[in-house]
Scaffold this motif. Structure first.
Motif, PDB file in Angstrom:
ATOM      1  N   VAL A   3       0.853  -1.182   0.000  1.00  0.00           N
ATOM      2  CA  VAL A   3       0.000   0.000   0.000  1.00  0.00           C
ATOM      3  C   VAL A   3       0.893   1.237   0.000  1.00  0.00           C
ATOM      4  O   VAL A   3       1.802   1.350   0.817  1.00  0.00           O
ATOM      5  N   VAL A   4       0.626   2.161  -0.929  1.00  0.00           N
ATOM      6  CA  VAL A   4       1.470   3.338  -1.082  1.00  0.00           C
ATOM      7  C   VAL A   4       0.659   4.588  -0.781  1.00  0.00           C
ATOM      8  O   VAL A   4      -0.454   4.750  -1.281  1.00  0.00           O
ATOM      9  N   GLY A   5       1.215   5.493   0.036  1.00  0.00           N
ATOM     10  CA  GLY A   5       0.533   6.740   0.339  1.00  0.00           C
ATOM     11  C   GLY A   5       1.224   7.457   1.474  1.00  0.00           C
ATOM     12  O   GLY A   5       2.043   6.883   2.188  1.00  0.00           O
ATOM     13  N   SER A   6       0.895   8.684   1.637  1.00  0.00           N
ATOM     14  CA  SER A   6       1.483   9.479   2.718  1.00  0.00           C
ATOM     15  C   SER A   6       0.359   9.946   3.631  1.00  0.00           C
ATOM     16  O   SER A   6      -0.412  10.835   3.280  1.00  0.00           O
ATOM     17  N   GLY A   7       0.264   9.297   4.788  1.00  0.00           N
ATOM     18  CA  GLY A   7      -0.802   9.652   5.719  1.00  0.00           C
ATOM     19  C   GLY A   7      -2.105   8.970   5.378  1.00  0.00           C
ATOM     20  O   GLY A   7      -2.723   8.316   6.208  1.00  0.00           O
ATOM     21  N   GLN A   8      -2.559   9.103   4.151  1.00  0.00           N
ATOM     22  CA  GLN A   8      -3.792   8.473   3.714  1.00  0.00           C
ATOM     23  C   GLN A   8      -3.483   7.559   2.536  1.00  0.00           C
ATOM     24  O   GLN A   8      -2.672   7.880   1.677  1.00  0.00           O
ATOM     25  N   VAL A   9      -4.149   6.401   2.500  1.00  0.00           N
ATOM     26  CA  VAL A   9      -3.892   5.435   1.435  1.00  0.00           C
ATOM     27  C   VAL A   9      -4.279   6.012   0.074  1.00  0.00           C
ATOM     28  O   VAL A   9      -5.322   6.629  -0.075  1.00  0.00           O
ATOM     29  N   LYS A  10      -3.395   5.833  -0.892  1.00  0.00           N
ATOM     30  CA  LYS A  10      -3.637   6.356  -2.232  1.00  0.00           C
ATOM     31  C   LYS A  10      -3.828   5.252  -3.279  1.00  0.00           C
ATOM     32  O   LYS A  10      -4.665   5.362  -4.139  1.00  0.00           O
ATOM     33  N   TYR A  11      -3.039   4.203  -3.190  1.00  0.00           N
ATOM     34  CA  TYR A  11      -3.182   3.108  -4.158  1.00  0.00           C
ATOM     35  C   TYR A  11      -2.447   1.869  -3.663  1.00  0.00           C
ATOM     36  O   TYR A  11      -1.639   1.930  -2.733  1.00  0.00           O
ATOM     37  N   ALA A  12      -2.744   0.749  -4.310  1.00  0.00           N
ATOM     38  CA  ALA A  12      -2.027  -0.498  -4.045  1.00  0.00           C
ATOM     39  C   ALA A  12      -1.067  -0.739  -5.195  1.00  0.00           C
ATOM     40  O   ALA A  12      -1.440  -0.629  -6.361  1.00  0.00           O
ATOM     41  N   ARG A  13       0.170  -1.061  -4.851  1.00  0.00           N
ATOM     42  CA  ARG A  13       1.202  -1.216  -5.874  1.00  0.00           C
ATOM     43  C   ARG A  13       1.589  -2.690  -6.020  1.00  0.00           C
ATOM     44  O   ARG A  13       1.973  -3.345  -5.070  1.00  0.00           O
ATOM     45  N   LEU A  14       1.464  -3.202  -7.259  1.00  0.00           N
ATOM     46  CA  LEU A  14       1.897  -4.560  -7.579  1.00  0.00           C
ATOM     47  C   LEU A  14       3.131  -4.470  -8.460  1.00  0.00           C
ATOM     48  O   LEU A  14       3.168  -3.647  -9.401  1.00  0.00           O
TER      49      LEU A  14
END
Length: 372
Positions: free
Chosen positions: A77-88
């Motif tokens: 899971v990628v994001g700063s503070g709040q989830v932004k997207y899932a990275r595969l």
């Protein structure tokens, strides 16, 4: 005509009683929707479960599960503070559950520049920010639509929509001793028999003692598409196979029980046995197939792997025993006195006239079945 009638009757006995469909008895399986949301966060709590590196795991949403295999990459899971997207990354895969052809899988990527993956049984390549995929019959047979990352992919959401069940249910007609063989032909669904009958798979075969061996049947409570079973209940009864929201209990390593999703022709070289009943007043057992027999779609037969059969003398028949050690049949009674009682005119299962030296299941001019 008399011989033809006898052959038809025997065929039904050998293969197991027929399977019909009951109209107006649709199961209560509503449409199901599950959303795996990394863009906004999901109240079901999937966010904390979505970090896999060099391993596998599961992500839950509603009552559906997204299977992740990150052994060749990562799922983070990628994001700063709040989830932004899932990275595969690399060849990381996710399997979205589906039940039948026509179920939908919606995929939303962060941007089209971070969208490069394959989807479905045919491995279609997708490079679109928003994409809708319809499950095929092959996907449904597997129970999932697979998505595989090509390089680095950023997902916002993945949505699965499983359509409500809209079909008729199979009715299994048991023979004179309460037996039938059955294979589900409903892709993507799990079935369970009514409580008045049990479903079994063959889990072991014992070497022949004289002309007879034995096969051990173990009960399974639920089974899916293409998973053959042997059904036992009350003589001449009809059993409904219901769709259920439960996982299959069918053993994945089963090698003896073969379900038929299409017509299968068995020969003397098939190393196969079919369940049969000699008559209304006799017991049931498994009999070796030594002439061409067509097992229709929706039925099941017993297969003995060559490496096992080579260690045991080929048996004319196999007694049925259960996993708890109890014995279901006395198959020897089917053969006792057969030589003395066999009529002058004999026919094999293909209706061809044969001599008394013929080895296998034969039909006498008296309409009875004998095993030579």
């Amino acid at each position: 005509m008399k011989h033809l009638k006898t052959l038809i009757t025997l065929f039904l006995l050998v293969i197991g009683a027929s399977v019909s469909l009951v109209h107006g008895a649709e199961p209560q399986v509503p449409k199901r929707i599950a959303i795996w949301d990394w863009k906004n966060g999901n109240p079901s709590g999937i966010i904390g479960e979505t970090k896999f590196e060099g391993t596998s795991g599961q992500i839950h949403s509603a009552n559906l599960i997204l299977d992740v295999n990150a052994s060749d990459g990562s799922f983070t899971v990628v994001g700063s503070g709040q989830v932004k997207y899932a990275r595969l990354t690399n060849d990381c895969t996710v399997r979205v559950p589906v039940r039948r052809a026509g179920d939908s899988v919606y995929v939303e990527c962060q941007t089209k520049y971070n969208c490069n993956y394959t989807i479905g049984n045919a491995g279609k390549t997708v490079k679109e920010k928003l994409y809708k995929y319809l499950a095929t019959t092959a996907d449904a047979a597997k129970g999932y639509v697979e998505i595989k990352a090509i390089g680095d992919v950023h997902f916002y959401t993945i949505t699965a929509v499983q359509n409500g069940f809209n079909s008729v249910l199979p009715v299994i007609e048991l023979n004179s001793k309460g037996w039938a063989s059955f294979t589900s032909l409903i892709p993507g669904y799990v079935l369970k028999l009514q409580d008045k009958a049990q479903a079994y798979v063959a889990t072991s075969v014992d070497p022949a003692e004289g002309d007879f061996g034995s096969v051990t049947l173990t009960e399974v409570t639920t089974f899916g598409y293409g998973q053959g079973v042997f059904v036992h209940g009350t003589n001449f009864d009809e059993v409904l196979a219901n769709v259920v929201e439960e996982p299959s209990t069918y053993p994945t390593d089963n090698e003896f029980t073969v379900g038929c999703t299409e017509n299968v022709v068995l020969t003397d070289e098939s190393h196969a046995y079919v369940i049969a009943t000699k008559g209304d007043h006799e017991e049931a057992g498994f009999y070796y197939v030594n002439s061409d027999v067509t097992v229709p779609a929706g039925k099941t037969y017993l297969f003995i792997p060559v490496e096992i059969e080579s260690k045991m003398r080929r048996a004319k028949g196999l007694k049925i025993t259960f996993a708890d050690g109890s014995e279901a049949t006395g198959i020897e009674s089917l053969f006792s006195g057969a030589e003395a009682e066999t009529p002058a005119v004999l026919y094999n299962l293909s209706g061809q006239k044969v001599g008394k030296d013929y080895k296998g299941i034969v039909i006498g001019s008296d309409g009875k079945k004998y095993v030579k």
